[in-house]
Design a protein around this motif. Structure first.
Motif, PDB file in Angstrom:
ATOM      1  N   VAL A  36       0.834  -1.202   0.000  1.00  0.00           N
ATOM      2  CA  VAL A  36       0.000   0.000   0.000  1.00  0.00           C
ATOM      3  C   VAL A  36       0.872   1.257   0.000  1.00  0.00           C
ATOM      4  O   VAL A  36       1.949   1.282   0.593  1.00  0.00           O
ATOM      5  N   VAL A  37       0.375   2.290  -0.676  1.00  0.00           N
ATOM      6  CA  VAL A  37       1.014   3.608  -0.644  1.00  0.00           C
ATOM      7  C   VAL A  37      -0.040   4.592  -0.145  1.00  0.00           C
ATOM      8  O   VAL A  37      -1.105   4.719  -0.740  1.00  0.00           O
ATOM      9  N   PHE A  38       0.277   5.267   0.968  1.00  0.00           N
ATOM     10  CA  PHE A  38      -0.602   6.270   1.566  1.00  0.00           C
ATOM     11  C   PHE A  38       0.081   7.626   1.459  1.00  0.00           C
ATOM     12  O   PHE A  38       1.209   7.795   1.906  1.00  0.00           O
ATOM     13  N   THR A  39      -0.621   8.585   0.866  1.00  0.00           N
ATOM     14  CA  THR A  39      -0.057   9.923   0.714  1.00  0.00           C
ATOM     15  C   THR A  39      -1.024  10.951   1.258  1.00  0.00           C
ATOM     16  O   THR A  39      -2.219  10.931   0.934  1.00  0.00           O
ATOM     17  N   THR A  44       4.447  10.380   2.701  1.00  0.00           N
ATOM     18  CA  THR A  44       4.051   9.209   1.934  1.00  0.00           C
ATOM     19  C   THR A  44       4.549   7.991   2.698  1.00  0.00           C
ATOM     20  O   THR A  44       5.730   7.915   3.034  1.00  0.00           O
ATOM     21  N   ARG A  46       4.849   3.815   2.706  1.00  0.00           N
ATOM     22  CA  ARG A  46       4.874   2.693   1.773  1.00  0.00           C
ATOM     23  C   ARG A  46       4.889   1.371   2.544  1.00  0.00           C
ATOM     24  O   ARG A  46       5.775   1.147   3.366  1.00  0.00           O
ATOM     25  N   GLN A 102      -7.802   3.637  -4.029  1.00  0.00           N
ATOM     26  CA  GLN A 102      -7.784   2.779  -5.210  1.00  0.00           C
ATOM     27  C   GLN A 102      -7.730   1.345  -4.710  1.00  0.00           C
ATOM     28  O   GLN A 102      -6.853   0.986  -3.903  1.00  0.00           O
ATOM     29  N   ALA A 109      -5.044  -0.361  -2.297  1.00  0.00           N
ATOM     30  CA  ALA A 109      -3.654  -0.372  -2.755  1.00  0.00           C
ATOM     31  C   ALA A 109      -3.020   1.014  -2.678  1.00  0.00           C
ATOM     32  O   ALA A 109      -1.825   1.136  -2.435  1.00  0.00           O
ATOM     33  N   ARG A 110      -3.818   2.041  -2.912  1.00  0.00           N
ATOM     34  CA  ARG A 110      -3.350   3.441  -2.830  1.00  0.00           C
ATOM     35  C   ARG A 110      -4.390   4.222  -2.056  1.00  0.00           C
ATOM     36  O   ARG A 110      -5.595   4.025  -2.247  1.00  0.00           O
ATOM     37  N   TRP A 112      -5.074   8.324  -0.861  1.00  0.00           N
ATOM     38  CA  TRP A 112      -4.715   9.733  -0.815  1.00  0.00           C
ATOM     39  C   TRP A 112      -5.663  10.417   0.160  1.00  0.00           C
ATOM     40  O   TRP A 112      -6.865  10.210   0.114  1.00  0.00           O
TER      41      TRP A 112
END
Length: 117
Positions: A36-39, A44, A46, A102, A109-110, A112
């Motif tokens: 997962v990528v959280f921004t 950010t 990862r 997303q 997976a993502r 924001w």
């Protein structure tokens, strides 16, 4: 397989509103992909471990504050969006924003987070 609406709800309640780190880690494993990528505006993260550390830090900044949905879920394709507010239970919020997720293979997976001005 879970959809974006269910995942965003679980994320809010079981991750960002969960004070117990072990229960939060179990929810992160269920809700988010390994990579997962959280921004958000300031960082950010990862991967699940980095996400867990980020959430722990965020919760430490506002003990006793809770996240609540602030509007309807909206989605298209593999994207889901939901506004939220943060504040003391039953009181005026101190912060608000919008989460955009997303989804891939039934997990986020993502992610924001866009803060309100």
């Amino acid at each position: 397989m879970a959809g974006a609406e269910e995942l965003l709800e679980r994320m809010l309640q079981e991750v960002f509103n969960e004070p117990d780190p072990q229960r939060r880690a179990a929810a992160i494993a269920d809700v988010f992909t390994d990579d997962v990528v959280f921004t958000d505006d300031g960082r950010t993260a990862r991967g699940r471990e980095d996400l867990a550390a980020t959430v722990t830090g965020l919760l430490a900044q506002g003990p006793g504050l809770v996240f609540t949905p602030a509007g309807p879920f909206r989605g298209v394709g593999d994207l889901g969006m939901r506004p939220w507010r943060l504040g003391p239970p039953g009181a005026e919020p101190v912060l608000g924003g919008l989460d955009v997720a997303q989804v891939a293979d039934g997990r986020i997976a993502r992610l924001w987070t866009v803060l309100d001005a």
